[in-house]
Design a protein around this motif. Structure first.
Motif, mmCIF file in Angstrom:
data_model
loop_
_atom_site.group_PDB
_atom_site.id
_atom_site.type_symbol
_atom_site.label_atom_id
_atom_site.label_comp_id
_atom_site.label_asym_id
_atom_site.label_seq_id
_atom_site.Cartn_x
_atom_site.Cartn_y
_atom_site.Cartn_z
ATOM 1 N N LEU A 117 0.860 -1.192 0.000
ATOM 2 C CA LEU A 117 0.000 0.000 0.000
ATOM 3 C C LEU A 117 0.895 1.240 0.000
ATOM 4 C CD1 LEU A 117 -2.750 1.352 0.218
ATOM 5 C CD2 LEU A 117 -2.657 1.021 2.693
ATOM 6 N N HIS A 118 1.962 1.202 0.793
ATOM 7 C CA HIS A 118 3.073 2.141 0.605
ATOM 8 C C HIS A 118 3.945 1.490 -0.471
ATOM 9 C CE1 HIS A 118 2.315 3.749 4.876
ATOM 10 N NE2 HIS A 118 1.890 4.645 3.995
ATOM 11 N N ALA A 119 3.900 2.065 -1.639
ATOM 12 C CA ALA A 119 4.265 1.317 -2.846
ATOM 13 C C ALA A 119 5.693 0.804 -2.889
ATOM 14 C CB ALA A 119 3.984 2.190 -4.069
ATOM 15 N N GLY A 120 6.591 1.418 -2.132
ATOM 16 C CA GLY A 120 7.986 0.980 -2.160
ATOM 17 C C GLY A 120 8.318 -0.061 -1.102
ATOM 18 N N GLU A 121 7.314 -0.507 -0.341
ATOM 19 C CA GLU A 121 7.556 -1.472 0.737
ATOM 20 C C GLU A 121 7.347 -2.896 0.200
ATOM 21 O OE1 GLU A 121 6.153 1.712 4.174
ATOM 22 O OE2 GLU A 121 4.994 -0.129 3.905
ATOM 23 N N LEU A 122 8.438 -3.526 -0.181
ATOM 24 C CA LEU A 122 8.345 -4.750 -0.975
ATOM 25 C C LEU A 122 8.522 -6.082 -0.237
ATOM 26 C CD1 LEU A 122 10.125 -3.508 -4.231
ATOM 27 C CD2 LEU A 122 7.707 -3.395 -3.611
ATOM 28 N N LEU A 149 0.199 -5.863 4.408
ATOM 29 C CA LEU A 149 1.630 -6.114 4.576
ATOM 30 C C LEU A 149 2.454 -4.874 4.234
ATOM 31 C CD1 LEU A 149 1.792 -9.677 2.930
ATOM 32 C CD2 LEU A 149 1.074 -9.034 5.260
ATOM 33 N N HIS A 150 3.153 -4.387 5.231
ATOM 34 C CA HIS A 150 4.012 -3.206 5.101
ATOM 35 C C HIS A 150 5.425 -3.565 5.542
ATOM 36 C CE1 HIS A 150 0.909 0.125 4.765
ATOM 37 N NE2 HIS A 150 0.159 -0.932 5.007
ATOM 38 N N CYS A 151 6.283 -2.531 5.647
ATOM 39 C CA CYS A 151 7.549 -2.696 6.350
ATOM 40 C C CYS A 151 7.920 -1.350 6.938
ATOM 41 C CB CYS A 151 8.654 -3.199 5.420
ATOM 42 S SG CYS A 151 9.138 -2.026 4.142
ATOM 43 N N ASP A 152 8.886 -1.366 7.825
ATOM 44 C CA ASP A 152 9.352 -0.131 8.446
ATOM 45 C C ASP A 152 10.637 0.304 7.749
ATOM 46 O OD1 ASP A 152 9.954 1.845 10.616
ATOM 47 O OD2 ASP A 152 8.218 0.841 11.500
ATOM 48 N N GLU A 200 1.134 3.863 13.888
ATOM 49 C CA GLU A 200 2.113 4.798 13.309
ATOM 50 C C GLU A 200 2.700 4.314 12.001
ATOM 51 O OE1 GLU A 200 3.361 7.720 13.946
ATOM 52 O OE2 GLU A 200 2.514 8.222 15.901
ATOM 53 N N ASP A 201 1.992 3.478 11.256
ATOM 54 C CA ASP A 201 2.614 2.997 10.042
ATOM 55 C C ASP A 201 2.718 4.117 9.018
ATOM 56 O OD1 ASP A 201 3.506 0.878 8.084
ATOM 57 O OD2 ASP A 201 1.855 1.844 7.067
ATOM 58 N N GLY A 240 6.744 6.395 -2.505
ATOM 59 C CA GLY A 240 5.578 5.518 -2.454
ATOM 60 C C GLY A 240 4.726 5.674 -1.219
ATOM 61 N N ARG A 241 5.058 6.638 -0.373
ATOM 62 C CA ARG A 241 4.351 6.752 0.903
ATOM 63 C C ARG A 241 3.196 7.761 0.841
ATOM 64 N NH1 ARG A 241 5.181 4.983 5.750
ATOM 65 N NH2 ARG A 241 4.436 6.133 7.554
ATOM 66 N N PHE A 242 3.446 8.870 0.153
ATOM 67 C CA PHE A 242 2.437 9.918 0.023
ATOM 68 C C PHE A 242 2.030 10.063 -1.439
ATOM 69 C CE2 PHE A 242 4.716 10.877 3.859
ATOM 70 C CZ PHE A 242 3.757 11.381 4.721
HETATM 71 ZN ZN ZN Z 1 3.792 1.148 5.198
#
Ligand code: ZN
Length: 356
Positions: free
Chosen positions: A45-50, A151-154, A355-356, A97-99
């Motif tokens: 969803l945050h496009a660069g979090e692979l 599914l995201h990542c930090d 806080e994702d 990819g976040r905003f």
């Molecule tokens: Zn994310």
């Protein structure tokens, strides 16, 4: 398994975005009159979090095998790359990819928080912006599933999940199945995260309708943004598969049930975000997973290199575990240095939304 293509109309003529959706149809037999739970998984969803994207890539053959053997019991919907708008956003060569660049809105904020799990309640987005159309469509695709995994990542971090307090400890089996290190509990979403939009519609329903005993909604943080790795992806796919088996979506008698969850569990209010006191270069003294005592040195900010007093140290305000830190070592004053999961409530607790 069926593949279909979703199309999101862009903000100007001639522009549109596409993403594939994969569906496994459950046989919905389980020896009783209750239908097996259904599951929805999306990544990036945050496009660069692979990390979640490659975990789904590793999961798909496992599900196709289960399907071929007639072991899929509940419907499964999978969106491996949920954000084609963000995927196409490059700004001076750097991926963003976040905003959403058009509206400056976080792609994981601004989801409609519906009063009930009814797609009829979704707002009309015909005249809205493309990112709002995407959010509305993703929520529409996911609503009604008993299990919703985002599914995201930090930046750099442990594997951890956010879970609404109403689903804990009922979801402890899921945390154990996925093998995550920590669970962060939250209780109120005013910003419209995808996870918030997935659980909020059920909060006012009668308990026998909401079924929190079998409902799953979570934001999964698969470590850091650089942790895109075949071995990790395989392990994460097995964790997701184990969750689906544990919750009865997929049948697999060769898998043993996961043991009890032994990781860290803490409410959001225990997190210290540690704003940087100065702008400069970060020298970290701790890494994700480290246990620190109160007063331990966390990081040094070099703000005036080579000058007396040119660096400032940052210390732990309480004992706890380092959950995440930044992947880049440049920072502005006031930006968050790291996430410390404290043993107690943080003095500057920013409770509420995850806080994702
Ligand atoms: Zn994310």
């Amino acid at each position: 398994m069926q593949k279909s293509i979703e199309r999101i109309v862009g903000d100007s003529e001639g522009v549109s975005y596409e993403f594939p959706v994969f569906r496994f149809e459950g046989l919905r037999f389980d020896g009783s009159d209750k239908a097996a739970p259904s599951a929805y998984l999306q990544a990036a969803l945050h496009a660069g979090e692979l990390p979640g994207v490659v975990a789904i890539d590793a999961l798909m053959p496992m599900l196709e095998k289960a399907e071929a053997e007639g072991r899929i019991r509940g419907n499964i919907t999978i969106v491996p790359q949920a954000n084609p708008i963000g995927r196409a956003q490059y700004y001076f060569g750097e991926h963003q990819g976040r905003f959403h660049l058009g509206t400056r809105t976080n792609f994981n904020r601004g989801f409609p928080l519906l009063a009930a799990p009814d797609v009829e309640l979704l707002p009309d987005t015909t005249l809205a912006t493309a990112d709002q159309r995407l959010k509305s469509r993703l929520l529409q695709l996911s609503l009604g599933h008993d299990i919703v995994l985002d599914l995201h990542c930090d930046d750099e971090g442990l594997a951890y999940v956010y879970v609404h307090a109403s689903l804990w400890p009922a979801m402890a089996d899921c945390a154990a199945a996925m093998g995550v290190d920590a669970v962060i509990l939250w209780d109120e979403d005013t910003d419209g995260t995808f996870e918030g939009a997935s659980i909020t519609p059920y909060l006012n329903l009668r308990a026998d309708v909401a079924r929190f005993d079998r409902r799953v909604a979570t934001t999964v943080e698969y470590r850091g943004i650089l942790d895109v790795d075949g071995t990790l992806a395989g392990a994460d796919a097995e964790g997701l598969y184990r969750l689906l088996v544990t919750r009865g979506v997929v049948l697999d008698q060769t898998l043993s049930t996961p043991g009890s969850f032994t990781g860290t569990v803490a409410p959001l209010e225990n997190i210290d975000m540690m704003p940087a006191p100065r702008a400069g270069a970060i020298l970290y003294s701790v890494k994700p997973g480290d246990r620190v005592a109160k007063g331990a040195l966390l990081a040094t900010i070099v703000h005036a290199p080579g000058e007396a007093g040119g660096s400032t140290q940052v210390f732990a305000p309480q004992a706890g575990i380092i959950l995440t830190r930044r992947s880049r070592r440049i920072i502005r004053a006031g930006e968050d240095l790291l996430k410390l999961v404290g043993d107690r409530k943080s003095a500057d607790a920013r409770s509420g939304t995850l806080e994702d």
